[in-house]
Design a protein around this motif. Sequence first.
Motif, mmCIF file in Angstrom:
data_model
loop_
_atom_site.group_PDB
_atom_site.id
_atom_site.type_symbol
_atom_site.label_atom_id
_atom_site.label_comp_id
_atom_site.label_asym_id
_atom_site.label_seq_id
_atom_site.Cartn_x
_atom_site.Cartn_y
_atom_site.Cartn_z
ATOM 1 N N GLN A 1 11.224 20.516 -53.772
ATOM 2 C CA GLN A 1 10.601 21.694 -54.651
ATOM 3 C C GLN A 1 10.971 23.074 -54.708
ATOM 4 O O GLN A 1 9.576 23.367 -55.265
ATOM 5 C CB GLN A 1 8.451 21.200 -54.248
ATOM 6 C CG GLN A 1 8.696 19.263 -55.344
ATOM 7 C CD GLN A 1 7.484 18.964 -54.976
ATOM 8 O OE1 GLN A 1 6.016 19.290 -53.466
ATOM 9 N NE2 GLN A 1 7.005 17.831 -55.214
ATOM 10 N N GLY A 2 11.201 23.534 -53.510
ATOM 11 C CA GLY A 2 10.879 24.715 -53.341
ATOM 12 C C GLY A 2 10.019 25.618 -52.152
ATOM 13 O O GLY A 2 9.654 27.107 -52.177
ATOM 14 N N PHE A 3 8.753 24.864 -51.444
ATOM 15 C CA PHE A 3 8.874 25.257 -50.100
ATOM 16 C C PHE A 3 9.005 26.330 -49.572
ATOM 17 O O PHE A 3 9.526 25.825 -48.953
ATOM 18 C CB PHE A 3 7.303 24.692 -49.441
ATOM 19 C CG PHE A 3 6.442 24.230 -50.933
ATOM 20 C CD1 PHE A 3 4.866 24.490 -50.710
ATOM 21 C CD2 PHE A 3 6.501 23.152 -51.684
ATOM 22 C CE1 PHE A 3 4.378 23.922 -51.273
ATOM 23 C CE2 PHE A 3 5.755 22.087 -52.392
ATOM 24 C CZ PHE A 3 4.076 23.298 -52.355
ATOM 25 N N ASP A 4 8.655 27.341 -49.333
ATOM 26 C CA ASP A 4 9.240 28.180 -47.806
ATOM 27 C C ASP A 4 8.566 27.423 -46.468
ATOM 28 O O ASP A 4 7.783 26.701 -46.423
ATOM 29 C CB ASP A 4 8.982 29.691 -48.474
ATOM 30 C CG ASP A 4 9.694 30.245 -47.070
ATOM 31 O OD1 ASP A 4 10.663 30.276 -46.753
ATOM 32 O OD2 ASP A 4 9.192 31.182 -46.334
ATOM 33 N N SER A 5 9.880 27.114 -45.794
ATOM 34 C CA SER A 5 8.925 26.586 -44.097
ATOM 35 C C SER A 5 11.230 26.816 -42.965
ATOM 36 O O SER A 5 12.696 26.519 -44.325
ATOM 37 C CB SER A 5 9.507 24.543 -44.650
ATOM 38 O OG SER A 5 9.458 24.568 -43.520
ATOM 39 N N ARG A 6 10.737 27.463 -42.701
ATOM 40 C CA ARG A 6 11.922 27.138 -41.812
ATOM 41 C C ARG A 6 12.817 25.630 -41.525
ATOM 42 O O ARG A 6 13.447 26.295 -41.034
ATOM 43 C CB ARG A 6 11.376 27.551 -39.816
ATOM 44 C CG ARG A 6 10.925 26.452 -39.343
ATOM 45 C CD ARG A 6 10.632 27.132 -37.487
ATOM 46 N NE ARG A 6 10.311 26.386 -37.097
ATOM 47 C CZ ARG A 6 9.866 26.392 -35.472
ATOM 48 N NH1 ARG A 6 9.525 27.760 -35.360
ATOM 49 N NH2 ARG A 6 9.600 25.774 -34.909
ATOM 50 N N LEU A 7 12.460 24.395 -41.772
ATOM 51 C CA LEU A 7 13.265 23.072 -42.352
ATOM 52 C C LEU A 7 13.899 23.542 -42.626
ATOM 53 O O LEU A 7 14.755 22.466 -42.572
ATOM 54 C CB LEU A 7 11.670 22.511 -41.381
ATOM 55 C CG LEU A 7 10.192 22.426 -41.375
ATOM 56 C CD1 LEU A 7 10.046 20.620 -41.701
ATOM 57 C CD2 LEU A 7 11.513 21.434 -39.810
ATOM 58 N N LYS A 8 13.748 24.549 -43.719
ATOM 59 C CA LYS A 8 15.390 24.611 -44.229
ATOM 60 C C LYS A 8 16.350 25.282 -44.259
ATOM 61 O O LYS A 8 17.736 23.971 -43.952
ATOM 62 C CB LYS A 8 14.503 26.037 -45.830
ATOM 63 C CG LYS A 8 14.510 25.594 -46.819
ATOM 64 C CD LYS A 8 14.381 26.839 -47.433
ATOM 65 C CE LYS A 8 14.008 27.681 -47.117
ATOM 66 N NZ LYS A 8 13.280 29.007 -47.739
ATOM 67 N N ASN A 9 16.689 25.296 -42.430
ATOM 68 C CA ASN A 9 17.856 25.629 -41.894
ATOM 69 C C ASN A 9 17.783 23.994 -40.256
ATOM 70 O O ASN A 9 18.561 24.897 -39.930
ATOM 71 C CB ASN A 9 17.345 27.084 -41.318
ATOM 72 C CG ASN A 9 17.345 28.005 -42.308
ATOM 73 O OD1 ASN A 9 17.848 27.422 -43.081
ATOM 74 N ND2 ASN A 9 16.603 29.290 -42.687
ATOM 75 N N GLN A 10 16.906 23.678 -40.780
ATOM 76 C CA GLN A 10 17.055 22.551 -39.499
ATOM 77 C C GLN A 10 17.234 21.131 -39.613
ATOM 78 O O GLN A 10 16.692 20.641 -41.135
ATOM 79 C CB GLN A 10 15.342 22.773 -39.149
ATOM 80 C CG GLN A 10 15.177 24.175 -38.463
ATOM 81 C CD GLN A 10 13.951 23.551 -37.375
ATOM 82 O OE1 GLN A 10 13.485 23.051 -37.559
ATOM 83 N NE2 GLN A 10 13.530 24.870 -36.516
ATOM 84 N N PRO A 11 17.791 20.020 -38.976
ATOM 85 C CA PRO A 11 17.791 19.236 -39.635
ATOM 86 C C PRO A 11 16.298 18.595 -39.195
ATOM 87 O O PRO A 11 15.280 19.303 -38.130
ATOM 88 C CB PRO A 11 18.835 18.362 -38.245
ATOM 89 C CG PRO A 11 18.869 19.425 -37.363
ATOM 90 C CD PRO A 11 18.331 20.706 -38.074
#
Length: 403
Positions: A280-290
Amino acid sequence: MTRGQIANVDLIKQVNCAAVYRLIDSQGPISRVKIAELSHLAAASVTKITRTLIECGLIREMAHQASTGGRRAISLTTVTHAFHLVSVKLGREELQLCLYSLDGQVLARQIHDFPHQDRTALLDSLIAHISDFIDGQRRELTLVAIALTMPGLTDAVHGQVIYHPSFPLADVPLARLLKEALGLPVFIGNDVRTQALAEHYFGASRDCLDSVLISVRHGVGAGIITEGRIFRSLGRDVAEIGHIRVDALGDRCHCGNFGCLETMVADAALLKQAGRMLEQGFDSRLKNQPLTMANLCQAALDGDRLARDVLERAAEYLGQALAIMVNLFNPQKILLAGELCAADSLLFPLIGRAIAHQSLPSFHQDLPIVKAHFQDEQTIGGLALVKRALLEGELLQLIIESR
Ligand SMILES: [Zn+2]
């Protein structure tokens, strides 16, 4: 005497023997005089029972200086390291085997993939794995039992599986079949319920008689310990906390209902919620992690908003379900097991707050919420099953008769 009376005499002997063994186990080194005093058995009975237990190698005498000084006193203590058991965990996709000594030492361990197969092939494969594991040990073993634990529902009294989430084992007399094939007594139980008992015997709830363990992994399960025993009904499992409805608008559960606790807080559910928020586009550092539980927990601890949202909601749901347990059972301690315990410093206070809002004040006051001790030892429940069979006399009697 009639047959019934003879059976009763045997039963009384077994009960008395177990009472003596339990006292030595919990209070040893202990003198015969003290055992007689605490058990209310006649001194002659205590002498006879302890003689039998010594002959079987289950207890031994030890001399020590009496606290009053003078002559050295003789006390009794249990001998647990000399007896062994195989604990088998039949998981959803794998089989774990562990060789323990009765004092809890892990002597050997194996893990195998355990593919889905029909009932006959599955039983043959299970027996072959256990048999090979035993044959492969290069040490002198005194095996006294096999314990089998699993997710799903079990009938401990009849040694049967009622429901296994992966394998077609319903109504199979599993304990009897394994006993016939392997020649040892077999004890069966649910994995989370028996872990709760293991925590009581050897782990985080050793200091209390009443506790509730909740395990959050692939599924969500619980074990209730009351007065030092697994709370259950006629040998069948209870405490299916994972199927308490916490959100009427929640996802469909495999049990057929909607919004069960399991559909909201099991590992896969939390990762799905995080994935949905990322989409949904929430910002999070999880974007770049498994997207794993370890990363989710660490991100939440480091203040990542998305990860925190997911875990805060989980804490609310867990607290809601646990509050029901607190109101029903008034435990002295709550134990949590599962990967989400990595975020305990964030989660546990929130769970505590949710419990406080939904349970009796005198029940939740000073109620500790702690991590389970056995987070990764999946076979520990089997050790607890065997320990229980020993303490309650059933296995004790079998060992005595086999000598
Ligand atoms: Zn359900």
